[in-house]
Each structure stands twice: as structure tokens, then as C-alpha cells.
Write a protein that holds these residues in place. Structure first.
Motif, PDB file in Angstrom:
ATOM      1  N   VAL A 165     -16.628 -32.524   1.220  1.00  0.00           N
ATOM      2  CA  VAL A 165     -16.402 -31.128   1.626  1.00  0.00           C
ATOM      3  C   VAL A 165     -15.025 -31.033   2.283  1.00  0.00           C
ATOM      4  O   VAL A 165     -14.655 -31.883   3.096  1.00  0.00           O
ATOM      5  N   TYR A 166     -14.276 -30.032   1.877  1.00  0.00           N
ATOM      6  CA  TYR A 166     -12.986 -29.785   2.514  1.00  0.00           C
ATOM      7  C   TYR A 166     -13.223 -29.014   3.811  1.00  0.00           C
ATOM      8  O   TYR A 166     -13.949 -28.010   3.820  1.00  0.00           O
ATOM      9  N   LEU A 167     -12.555 -29.468   4.885  1.00  0.00           N
ATOM     10  CA  LEU A 167     -12.696 -28.793   6.182  1.00  0.00           C
ATOM     11  C   LEU A 167     -11.494 -27.903   6.464  1.00  0.00           C
ATOM     12  O   LEU A 167     -11.441 -27.227   7.483  1.00  0.00           O
ATOM     13  N   LYS A 168     -10.521 -27.943   5.570  1.00  0.00           N
ATOM     14  CA  LYS A 168      -9.314 -27.111   5.674  1.00  0.00           C
ATOM     15  C   LYS A 168      -8.946 -26.726   4.243  1.00  0.00           C
ATOM     16  O   LYS A 168      -9.256 -27.483   3.310  1.00  0.00           O
ATOM     17  N   ASP A 169      -8.326 -25.580   4.056  1.00  0.00           N
ATOM     18  CA  ASP A 169      -7.938 -25.168   2.699  1.00  0.00           C
ATOM     19  C   ASP A 169      -7.060 -26.256   2.075  1.00  0.00           C
ATOM     20  O   ASP A 169      -6.169 -26.790   2.748  1.00  0.00           O
ATOM     21  N   VAL A 170      -7.298 -26.538   0.805  1.00  0.00           N
ATOM     22  CA  VAL A 170      -6.530 -27.606   0.148  1.00  0.00           C
ATOM     23  C   VAL A 170      -5.754 -27.030  -1.035  1.00  0.00           C
ATOM     24  O   VAL A 170      -6.322 -26.393  -1.926  1.00  0.00           O
ATOM     25  N   THR A 171      -4.451 -27.275  -0.990  1.00  0.00           N
ATOM     26  CA  THR A 171      -3.554 -26.811  -2.055  1.00  0.00           C
ATOM     27  C   THR A 171      -2.935 -28.052  -2.717  1.00  0.00           C
ATOM     28  O   THR A 171      -3.255 -29.188  -2.338  1.00  0.00           O
ATOM     29  N   ASP A 172      -2.010 -27.815  -3.628  1.00  0.00           N
ATOM     30  CA  ASP A 172      -1.304 -28.942  -4.252  1.00  0.00           C
ATOM     31  C   ASP A 172      -0.496 -29.742  -3.237  1.00  0.00           C
ATOM     32  O   ASP A 172      -0.107 -30.873  -3.500  1.00  0.00           O
ATOM     33  N   GLU A 173      -0.225 -29.112  -2.085  1.00  0.00           N
ATOM     34  CA  GLU A 173       0.651 -29.735  -1.104  1.00  0.00           C
ATOM     35  C   GLU A 173      -0.048 -30.758  -0.214  1.00  0.00           C
ATOM     36  O   GLU A 173       0.541 -31.749   0.187  1.00  0.00           O
ATOM     37  N   THR A 227      -7.964 -28.038  -5.937  1.00  0.00           N
ATOM     38  CA  THR A 227      -7.448 -27.191  -4.862  1.00  0.00           C
ATOM     39  C   THR A 227      -8.541 -26.167  -4.572  1.00  0.00           C
ATOM     40  O   THR A 227      -9.114 -25.598  -5.510  1.00  0.00           O
ATOM     41  N   ALA A 228      -8.853 -25.961  -3.292  1.00  0.00           N
ATOM     42  CA  ALA A 228      -9.979 -25.077  -2.959  1.00  0.00           C
ATOM     43  C   ALA A 228      -9.971 -24.744  -1.473  1.00  0.00           C
ATOM     44  O   ALA A 228      -9.417 -25.500  -0.668  1.00  0.00           O
ATOM     45  N   PRO A 229     -10.603 -23.626  -1.107  1.00  0.00           N
ATOM     46  CA  PRO A 229     -10.689 -23.279   0.318  1.00  0.00           C
ATOM     47  C   PRO A 229     -11.633 -24.199   1.084  1.00  0.00           C
ATOM     48  O   PRO A 229     -12.503 -24.842   0.482  1.00  0.00           O
ATOM     49  N   LYS A 230     -11.445 -24.213   2.398  1.00  0.00           N
ATOM     50  CA  LYS A 230     -12.360 -24.979   3.266  1.00  0.00           C
ATOM     51  C   LYS A 230     -13.792 -24.529   3.025  1.00  0.00           C
ATOM     52  O   LYS A 230     -14.034 -23.350   2.693  1.00  0.00           O
ATOM     53  N   GLY A 231     -14.718 -25.462   3.187  1.00  0.00           N
ATOM     54  CA  GLY A 231     -16.132 -25.140   2.969  1.00  0.00           C
ATOM     55  C   GLY A 231     -16.573 -25.428   1.545  1.00  0.00           C
ATOM     56  O   GLY A 231     -17.766 -25.417   1.257  1.00  0.00           O
ATOM     57  N   THR A 232     -15.604 -25.726   0.645  1.00  0.00           N
ATOM     58  CA  THR A 232     -15.948 -26.062  -0.742  1.00  0.00           C
ATOM     59  C   THR A 232     -16.499 -27.480  -0.795  1.00  0.00           C
ATOM     60  O   THR A 232     -15.925 -28.400  -0.206  1.00  0.00           O
ATOM     61  N   VAL A 233     -17.597 -27.651  -1.529  1.00  0.00           N
ATOM     62  CA  VAL A 233     -18.158 -28.998  -1.734  1.00  0.00           C
ATOM     63  C   VAL A 233     -17.865 -29.426  -3.168  1.00  0.00           C
ATOM     64  O   VAL A 233     -17.979 -28.631  -4.099  1.00  0.00           O
TER      65      VAL A 233
END
Ligand SMILES: O=C(O)CCC(=O)C(=O)O
Length: 291
Positions: A165-173, A227-233
Motif C-alpha cells: 500500500v502506498y502511504l504517499k502519492d506515487v508518481t514517476d518521480e 503510479t497511484a495516489p496514497k491508499g492504493t493497494v
């Protein structure tokens, strides 16, 4: 005695014919993978579709699975832990805490999630157990060369299920998780073909960017970058080739549950391999902080 005989037979096969050895190894992975189901019959059609996608492509995404407030609380508690109990923070390409479910109820929510657990059970065709849960933080200073988890790799050569799970928004960066679509090893013909393209030994669990590039050159659509917003599993079969993309800018926080079939679980092994693991009786507020 038996083991010694087996060992010398193996080394004889290798000396006489590396090709035969390679074939035997591939057949072994194929046969080990047969113990897992390849069709899913849950009464929940949506769950079957997710399982099928993990089986077919190696991954499935659950958008907005956790809310932003929970993600932010996890990050705050990660930093509390780092400040008050740094001996539990392992620094590699990232900073990580194994056994984070024992830090607080906040982290335990992901570890104990019943839906994720039931997906893991069905994917293995038996009760699954979490080998270990971890929370990690990646920053460019550490993760820029290899990315979180090291370079491209397979966690093991037979079915392996993990939820992140992402806890912060994840981009290509900021170091997204990446996967080579369909590289999970139960696709035996694909696995064999991929091995021929990379030119790596069949049992190679670690691959460089140079090894993986020919796979992507042949079919760029096989490179999936999450790449996905926080909270994405993301549900993933990590027998497939994957990595955390080297981070360019910003920072990334994520949590991982590593599930294994319960019949394979060995608590002593876990505590040795991932040490230090936060113990079950851990208390965040105890006075004897280990700073
Ligand atoms: O942090 C990531 O995105 C990748 C982690 C990973 O490769 C692993 O846990 O095996």
C-alpha cells in the motif's frame, strides 16, 4: 547420506550437461508451481476477477483502499519509531521497519486486513500466513541508484503473493513499484522464453536493468509502472520480475505484507532473516527508549 548422493548426482549432471541441468531446473519450478490453484471459485465474482488478474498478469490494483488520514498516521508513527526506537529501523536503499504491525494498531490494520488475507488464502489454495510486514521510506539520497528492494528481482522462483500500500502519492518521480507483466513463473512457456531473452540462468533471482531491457524492448507494454495516489493497494505475485523504480525526487512511503503458505511458515527463520523484527509485546511508550 541421501543428501550427499543427491548433491554429487546434481554436480555430475551440471558437469556433463549444463543444458540438461537447466531443463531439470525449469521442470522443477514447473512441478513446484502445480501445487497452487490456477482457477478461482470464490462466491464473490469481484474477488475471482482480482485473483485471475494476479494469476494472468502478476498484479491487480485496489484504488482508494485506505483513506488519506490512515496513510498520514502511518507516516507519523514511522517517524516516531525512527526517533524513539532507531534500532528497529534498518537502513539500506530505504529505511524499513520489519514487524511494524507490532508497533501500533494503525500499522496492524493493514497486516490484519481480512479481504487481503482471503485473497492470499485463495491464491495459495491454502491458509496463508504473513511471513513479515514492513513499512518503508525511500529518499533519493539512498534509493537513487537501485531503488527500494534493490534492482529488478524475483522474490522466489515459485508462486509468491504480496500486498503493498502506498502511504504517499506515487508518481514517476518518487520510486513507483514496477513489474514485468506476465513474468510470474507459473506461466512456464513465458518464463522459459524470458530466460532465453535475458540470457540469465533460470534460477537468477537478481537481474540488472540491462538484463531486463531486452524484454521491454520486445514488448514495451510489459513494463507496468504503478503510479497511484496514497491508499492504493497493489496485489502482486512476486515470483515475477519487479523492483521499486530508482527514486528521482521527493520521497515514498509504503507498507508491504509478504504472505506465504502457512505450511511453510517458520517463525525462527523469519526472526533470523529479517532481524531486528519488532516483537509482539513491543510498547512504543516504554521508558527504555533505545536511542
Ligand atoms: O519498494 C518497492 O517498490 C519494491 C519492493 C520489492 O521489490 C520487494 O519488496 O521485493
Amino acid at each position: 547420506m541421501m543428501n550427499a548422493l543427491k548433491k554429487s548426482a546434481k554436480s555430475l549432471v551440471w558437469k556433463v550437461s549444463p543444458k540438461l541441468n537447466a531443463t531439470l531446473r525449469m521442470e522443477r519450478y514447473k512441478s513446484l508451481n502445480t501445487k497452487f490453484p490456477n482457477v478461482f471459485n470464490d462466491e464473490d465474482a469481484q474477488k475471482n476477477a482480482l485473483l485471475q488478474q494476479v494469476y494472468d498478469q502478476g498484479f491487480a490494483v485496489l484504488p482508494s483502499y485506505f483513506d488519506a488520514a490512515w496513510c498520514e498516521k502511518c507516516i507519523a508513527e514511522f517517524h516516531d519509531m525512527k526517533e524513539c526506537h532507531p534500532s528497529f529501523v534498518q537502513s539500506r536503499e530505504d529505511d524499513r521497519i520489519f514487524g511494524c504491525e507490532n508497533v501500533s494498531e494503525t500499522f496492524a490494520r493493514f497486516h490484519d486486513d481480512k479481504f487481503l488475507q482471503s485473497i492470499a488464502d485463495q491464491y495459495y489454495g491454502e491458509t496463508a500466513k504473513i511471513n513479515v510486514s514492513l513499512v518503508n521510506h525511500v529518499e533519493p539520497t539512498k534509493g537513487s541508484v537501485l531503488g527500494s528492494g534493490g534492482d529488478w528481482h524475483r522474490d522466489r522462483m515459485i508462486r509468491q503473493f504480496k500486498a503493498l500500500v502506498y502511504l504517499k502519492d506515487v508518481t514517476d518521480e518518487n520510486g513507483p513499484f514496477q513489474y514485468i507483466v506476465g513474468s510470474n513463473t507459473h506461466h512456464h512457456a513465458q518464463f522459459k522464453a524470458d530466460t532465453a531473452v535475458t540470457g540469465m540462468p533460470q534460477n537468477a533471482t537478481r537481474l540488472t536493468d540491462k538484463d531486463v531491457q531486452p524484454l521491454v524492448d520486445r514488448d514495451p507494454s510489459r513494463l507496468k509502472t504503478f503510479t497511484a495516489p496514497k491508499g492504493t493497494v497493489v496485489l502482486v505475485d512476486t515470483s515475477g520480475i519487479h523492483r521499486g523504480m530508482p527514486i528521482k525526487d521527493g520521497e515514498r512511503y509504503a507498507m508491504f505484507n509478504y504472505y506465504i503458505p502457512a505450511s511453510e511458515y517458520d517463525s525462527n527463520y523469519v526472526h533470523k532473516k529479517f532481524a531486528p523484527v519488532v516483537p509482539e509485546n513491543f510498547s512504543m511508550n516504554k521508558n527504555d527508549q533505545d536511542r
